[in-house]
Design a protein around this motif. Structure first.
Motif, PDB file in Angstrom:
ATOM      1  N   MET A   1     -82.183  76.570  63.869  1.00 25.85           N
ATOM      2  CA  MET A   1     -82.943  77.895  63.938  1.00 25.85           C
ATOM      3  C   MET A   1     -83.784  78.039  62.963  1.00 25.85           C
ATOM      4  O   MET A   1     -83.711  77.456  61.917  1.00 25.85           O
ATOM      5  CB  MET A   1     -81.656  79.118  63.358  1.00 25.85           C
ATOM      6  CG  MET A   1     -82.312  80.420  63.246  1.00 25.85           C
ATOM      7  SD  MET A   1     -81.099  81.731  63.031  1.00 25.85           S
ATOM      8  CE  MET A   1     -80.268  81.046  61.694  1.00 25.85           C
ATOM      9  N   GLN A   2     -85.140  78.253  63.404  1.00 27.05           N
ATOM     10  CA  GLN A   2     -86.596  78.368  62.589  1.00 27.05           C
ATOM     11  C   GLN A   2     -86.527  79.638  61.940  1.00 27.05           C
ATOM     12  O   GLN A   2     -86.759  80.646  62.849  1.00 27.05           O
ATOM     13  CB  GLN A   2     -87.644  77.742  63.367  1.00 27.05           C
ATOM     14  CG  GLN A   2     -88.796  77.596  62.565  1.00 27.05           C
ATOM     15  CD  GLN A   2     -88.650  75.940  61.966  1.00 27.05           C
ATOM     16  OE1 GLN A   2     -87.883  75.223  62.164  1.00 27.05           O
ATOM     17  NE2 GLN A   2     -89.380  75.987  60.771  1.00 27.05           N
ATOM     18  N   VAL A   3     -86.659  79.807  60.834  1.00 32.90           N
ATOM     19  CA  VAL A   3     -87.041  81.016  60.084  1.00 32.90           C
ATOM     20  C   VAL A   3     -88.152  80.572  59.024  1.00 32.90           C
ATOM     21  O   VAL A   3     -88.264  79.894  58.799  1.00 32.90           O
ATOM     22  CB  VAL A   3     -85.828  81.965  59.193  1.00 32.90           C
ATOM     23  CG1 VAL A   3     -84.808  82.182  60.450  1.00 32.90           C
ATOM     24  CG2 VAL A   3     -85.246  80.913  58.261  1.00 32.90           C
ATOM     25  N   THR A   4     -88.665  81.669  58.372  1.00 35.74           N
ATOM     26  CA  THR A   4     -89.575  81.493  57.336  1.00 35.74           C
ATOM     27  C   THR A   4     -88.792  82.249  55.996  1.00 35.74           C
ATOM     28  O   THR A   4     -88.377  83.346  56.171  1.00 35.74           O
ATOM     29  CB  THR A   4     -90.928  82.010  57.295  1.00 35.74           C
ATOM     30  OG1 THR A   4     -91.075  83.198  57.520  1.00 35.74           O
ATOM     31  CG2 THR A   4     -91.791  81.306  58.460  1.00 35.74           C
ATOM     32  N   VAL A   5     -88.921  81.584  54.912  1.00 36.56           N
ATOM     33  CA  VAL A   5     -88.249  82.177  53.763  1.00 36.56           C
ATOM     34  C   VAL A   5     -89.312  82.380  52.585  1.00 36.56           C
ATOM     35  O   VAL A   5     -89.766  81.201  52.191  1.00 36.56           O
ATOM     36  CB  VAL A   5     -87.048  81.418  53.258  1.00 36.56           C
ATOM     37  CG1 VAL A   5     -86.363  82.175  51.976  1.00 36.56           C
ATOM     38  CG2 VAL A   5     -85.864  81.411  54.422  1.00 36.56           C
ATOM     39  N   ASN A   6     -89.584  83.739  52.239  1.00 36.94           N
ATOM     40  CA  ASN A   6     -90.736  83.422  51.236  1.00 36.94           C
ATOM     41  C   ASN A   6     -92.004  82.936  51.680  1.00 36.94           C
ATOM     42  O   ASN A   6     -92.703  82.027  50.758  1.00 36.94           O
ATOM     43  CB  ASN A   6     -90.379  83.198  49.848  1.00 36.94           C
ATOM     44  CG  ASN A   6     -89.098  84.092  49.258  1.00 36.94           C
ATOM     45  OD1 ASN A   6     -89.159  85.247  49.990  1.00 36.94           O
ATOM     46  ND2 ASN A   6     -88.660  83.916  48.224  1.00 36.94           N
ATOM     47  N   ALA A  10     -88.519  77.371  57.263  1.00 36.88           N
ATOM     48  CA  ALA A  10     -87.008  76.494  57.020  1.00 36.88           C
ATOM     49  C   ALA A  10     -86.128  76.679  58.128  1.00 36.88           C
ATOM     50  O   ALA A  10     -86.209  77.319  59.013  1.00 36.88           O
ATOM     51  CB  ALA A  10     -86.451  77.762  55.883  1.00 36.88           C
ATOM     52  N   GLU A  11     -85.615  75.271  58.321  1.00 37.56           N
ATOM     53  CA  GLU A  11     -84.507  75.126  59.401  1.00 37.56           C
ATOM     54  C   GLU A  11     -83.065  75.321  58.928  1.00 37.56           C
ATOM     55  O   GLU A  11     -82.776  74.729  57.887  1.00 37.56           O
ATOM     56  CB  GLU A  11     -84.764  73.726  59.656  1.00 37.56           C
ATOM     57  CG  GLU A  11     -83.752  73.250  60.968  1.00 37.56           C
ATOM     58  CD  GLU A  11     -84.314  73.758  62.311  1.00 37.56           C
ATOM     59  OE1 GLU A  11     -85.409  74.027  62.528  1.00 37.56           O
ATOM     60  OE2 GLU A  11     -83.396  74.130  62.992  1.00 37.56           O
ATOM     61  N   LEU A  12     -82.531  76.408  59.567  1.00 33.54           N
ATOM     62  CA  LEU A  12     -81.022  76.893  59.060  1.00 33.54           C
ATOM     63  C   LEU A  12     -80.151  76.593  59.989  1.00 33.54           C
ATOM     64  O   LEU A  12     -80.540  76.536  61.456  1.00 33.54           O
ATOM     65  CB  LEU A  12     -81.187  78.213  58.752  1.00 33.54           C
ATOM     66  CG  LEU A  12     -82.050  78.897  57.215  1.00 33.54           C
ATOM     67  CD1 LEU A  12     -81.918  80.250  57.207  1.00 33.54           C
ATOM     68  CD2 LEU A  12     -81.819  77.928  56.363  1.00 33.54           C
ATOM     69  N   ASP A  20     -75.308  84.492  52.790  1.00 31.77           N
ATOM     70  CA  ASP A  20     -75.368  83.042  52.593  1.00 31.77           C
ATOM     71  C   ASP A  20     -76.808  82.748  51.990  1.00 31.77           C
ATOM     72  O   ASP A  20     -76.820  81.671  51.272  1.00 31.77           O
ATOM     73  CB  ASP A  20     -75.066  82.293  54.018  1.00 31.77           C
ATOM     74  CG  ASP A  20     -73.956  82.627  54.552  1.00 31.77           C
ATOM     75  OD1 ASP A  20     -73.039  82.801  53.792  1.00 31.77           O
ATOM     76  OD2 ASP A  20     -73.855  82.524  55.768  1.00 31.77           O
ATOM     77  N   LEU A  21     -77.638  83.404  52.670  1.00 34.98           N
ATOM     78  CA  LEU A  21     -79.255  82.915  52.160  1.00 34.98           C
ATOM     79  C   LEU A  21     -79.343  83.305  50.889  1.00 34.98           C
ATOM     80  O   LEU A  21     -79.961  82.535  50.114  1.00 34.98           O
ATOM     81  CB  LEU A  21     -80.253  83.474  53.183  1.00 34.98           C
ATOM     82  CG  LEU A  21     -81.609  83.261  52.664  1.00 34.98           C
ATOM     83  CD1 LEU A  21     -82.008  82.032  53.133  1.00 34.98           C
ATOM     84  CD2 LEU A  21     -82.597  84.130  53.380  1.00 34.98           C
ATOM     85  N   VAL A  22     -79.017  84.123  50.145  1.00 34.10           N
ATOM     86  CA  VAL A  22     -79.117  84.672  48.733  1.00 34.10           C
ATOM     87  C   VAL A  22     -78.282  83.723  47.989  1.00 34.10           C
ATOM     88  O   VAL A  22     -78.720  83.449  46.972  1.00 34.10           O
ATOM     89  CB  VAL A  22     -78.724  86.223  48.809  1.00 34.10           C
ATOM     90  CG1 VAL A  22     -78.767  86.686  47.243  1.00 34.10           C
ATOM     91  CG2 VAL A  22     -79.548  87.048  49.625  1.00 34.10           C
ATOM     92  N   ALA A  23     -77.101  83.515  48.468  1.00 30.65           N
ATOM     93  CA  ALA A  23     -76.144  82.659  47.638  1.00 30.65           C
ATOM     94  C   ALA A  23     -76.975  81.305  47.385  1.00 30.65           C
ATOM     95  O   ALA A  23     -77.063  80.983  46.228  1.00 30.65           O
ATOM     96  CB  ALA A  23     -74.808  82.585  48.391  1.00 30.65           C
ATOM     97  N   ALA A  24     -77.668  80.830  48.595  1.00 29.09           N
ATOM     98  CA  ALA A  24     -78.158  79.491  48.521  1.00 29.09           C
ATOM     99  C   ALA A  24     -79.426  79.416  47.462  1.00 29.09           C
ATOM    100  O   ALA A  24     -79.747  78.487  46.826  1.00 29.09           O
ATOM    101  CB  ALA A  24     -78.511  78.948  49.928  1.00 29.09           C
ATOM    102  N   ARG A  25     -80.354  80.551  47.568  1.00 35.76           N
ATOM    103  CA  ARG A  25     -81.457  80.719  47.077  1.00 35.76           C
ATOM    104  C   ARG A  25     -81.449  80.961  45.659  1.00 35.76           C
ATOM    105  O   ARG A  25     -82.256  80.729  44.888  1.00 35.76           O
ATOM    106  CB  ARG A  25     -82.373  81.551  47.825  1.00 35.76           C
ATOM    107  CG  ARG A  25     -82.847  81.109  49.280  1.00 35.76           C
ATOM    108  CD  ARG A  25     -83.884  80.013  49.068  1.00 35.76           C
ATOM    109  NE  ARG A  25     -84.045  79.456  50.620  1.00 35.76           N
ATOM    110  CZ  ARG A  25     -85.237  78.910  50.791  1.00 35.76           C
ATOM    111  NH1 ARG A  25     -86.294  78.886  50.248  1.00 35.76           N
ATOM    112  NH2 ARG A  25     -85.160  78.309  52.070  1.00 35.76           N
ATOM    113  N   ASP A  55     -87.013  84.932  62.375  1.00 34.95           N
ATOM    114  CA  ASP A  55     -86.847  85.872  61.121  1.00 34.95           C
ATOM    115  C   ASP A  55     -87.697  85.447  60.203  1.00 34.95           C
ATOM    116  O   ASP A  55     -87.972  84.070  59.657  1.00 34.95           O
ATOM    117  CB  ASP A  55     -85.322  86.062  60.812  1.00 34.95           C
ATOM    118  CG  ASP A  55     -84.694  87.017  61.652  1.00 34.95           C
ATOM    119  OD1 ASP A  55     -85.066  87.776  62.305  1.00 34.95           O
ATOM    120  OD2 ASP A  55     -83.563  87.102  61.179  1.00 34.95           O
ATOM    121  N   ALA A  56     -88.544  86.424  59.562  1.00 34.66           N
ATOM    122  CA  ALA A  56     -89.652  86.179  58.343  1.00 34.66           C
ATOM    123  C   ALA A  56     -88.760  87.022  57.273  1.00 34.66           C
ATOM    124  O   ALA A  56     -88.506  88.259  57.346  1.00 34.66           O
ATOM    125  CB  ALA A  56     -90.542  86.995  58.566  1.00 34.66           C
TER     126      ALA A  56
END
Lengths: 66, 275
Positions: A1-6, A10-12, A20-25, A55-56
């Protein structure tokens, strides 16, 4: 899954939630806010909010400001 | 021979009583300090804590940024320790849409519905975009935010923001970070007359006399950041600003004498001897 984070692509894995994303970042969740495609994802729904392809995401935290 | 008692001994409690009897109320909350401090530009966490404490402020602005560029938990720990209320800003937003979204995110992050609404129309002057600002203010008020609106010194726009339901109108003295002081004191006084909500002089303060002037013009409070955080000695400047705001407020309440073209003797001529 391709998203953009900030702003960065990013490939998730599938089935990743906002929590999960917040915990990782960030690690801790204190005073963090998340926007998905411009809209706030309320903290109470982070655990249920599954990311979708394209998702962005913006993961924001406090900083100094006037 | 004993030294005379220091005259300040009972002046400080007297001043504290004065402050307690002259509270600043905004958004339904009451503060004894009329100085709002911005954290932007602060050189270190030590300087931040020293400045917050020396200023006596009870309301401090903060911002939200991408987590990689944020200050982390350490800054918030300092502010929590100081016991101040947080006022998130929408700094950097250029449209009503961006500002509304930022305010919603700040409400989520900081658990407060208070926002310092800032919508910038020009990157060189950082002057507010009046059209976008009013649009954002109306939307945020409708969503239940307590909006403190950073605006120009235009009394008409100030009235429109107050009519839109803003909890406070915060006119600039001069552009953000410029330290040019209050370029149009007349407009600030007119704006104070034009609205019934609190007026907070925000932006342009360079030194203590600027803060005192804002209060003398009738402002209810002063918000400043760079003047303290970028001073050579932030803690000392924070103290100077506190004293200037208090002094300016007292002078406003005391009522200044009229300006005269010619001298007005303070020593009576009655009984003047012929020598």
């Amino acid at each position: 899954m391709q998203v953009t984070v900030n702003g960065v692509p990013a490939e998730l894995a599938e089935d990743v939630t906002v929590a999960d994303l917040v915990a990782a970042r960030v690690g801790g969740h204190d005073r963090v806010a998340v926007a998905r495609n411009g809209d706030v994802v309320p903290r109470s729904s982070w655990g249920q909010a599954r990311l979708a392809d394209g998702d962005a995401l913006e993961v924001l935290a406090p900083t100094a400001g006037g | 021979m004993t030294a005379p008692e220091a005259p300040t001994a009972d002046l400080v409690p007297a001043l504290a009583r004065e402050e307690a009897g002259d509270p600043f109320t905004v958004g339904g909350e009451t503060f004894t300090s009329r100085l709002l401090l911005g954290t932007g530009g602060v050189p270190s966490l030590e300087a931040l804590e020293a400045s917050v404490r020396a200023s006596g402020t009870q309301l401090v602005t903060v911002a939200l940024r991408r987590v990689e560029a944020s200050a982390g938990g350490a800054m918030m720990a300092v502010l929590d320790r100081c016991g101040v209320r947080l006022l998130p800003n929408t700094a950097g937003c250029r449209t009503a849409r961006e500002a509304v979204r930022t305010a919603r995110l700040a409400r989520e992050a900081f658990d407060t519905n208070w926002v310092k609404l800032e919508v910038i129309g020009d990157e060189h002057t950082l002057l507010p975009d009046a059209v976008e600002l009013l649009d954002a203010a109306e939307q945020l008020v409708a969503e239940g935010f307590v909006v403190l609106a950073y605006t120009t010194d235009d009394p008409v726009l100030g009235r429109r923001l107050a009519d839109a339901g803003c909890a406070a109108v915060m006119p600039l003295g001069s552009p953000i970070g410029s330290g040019l002081g209050i370029r149009n004191p007349h407009n600030i006084a007119l704006l104070r007359e034009a609205v019934s909500v609190p007026v907070v002089l925000d932006a342009g303060i360079g030194t203590a006399s600027d803060a005192a002037q804002a209060m003398e013009l009738g402002c209810d409070a002063v918000l400043l950041a760079s003047a303290v955080t970028r001073a050579r000695d932030p803690e000392r400047m924070a103290l100077a600003m506190r004293q200037a705001v208090e002094g300016g407020r007292q002078a406003k309440l005391a009522g200044r004498i009229p300006r005269r073209w010619h001298a007005e003797a303070s020593t009576s001529f009655a009984g003047l001897p012929e020598l």
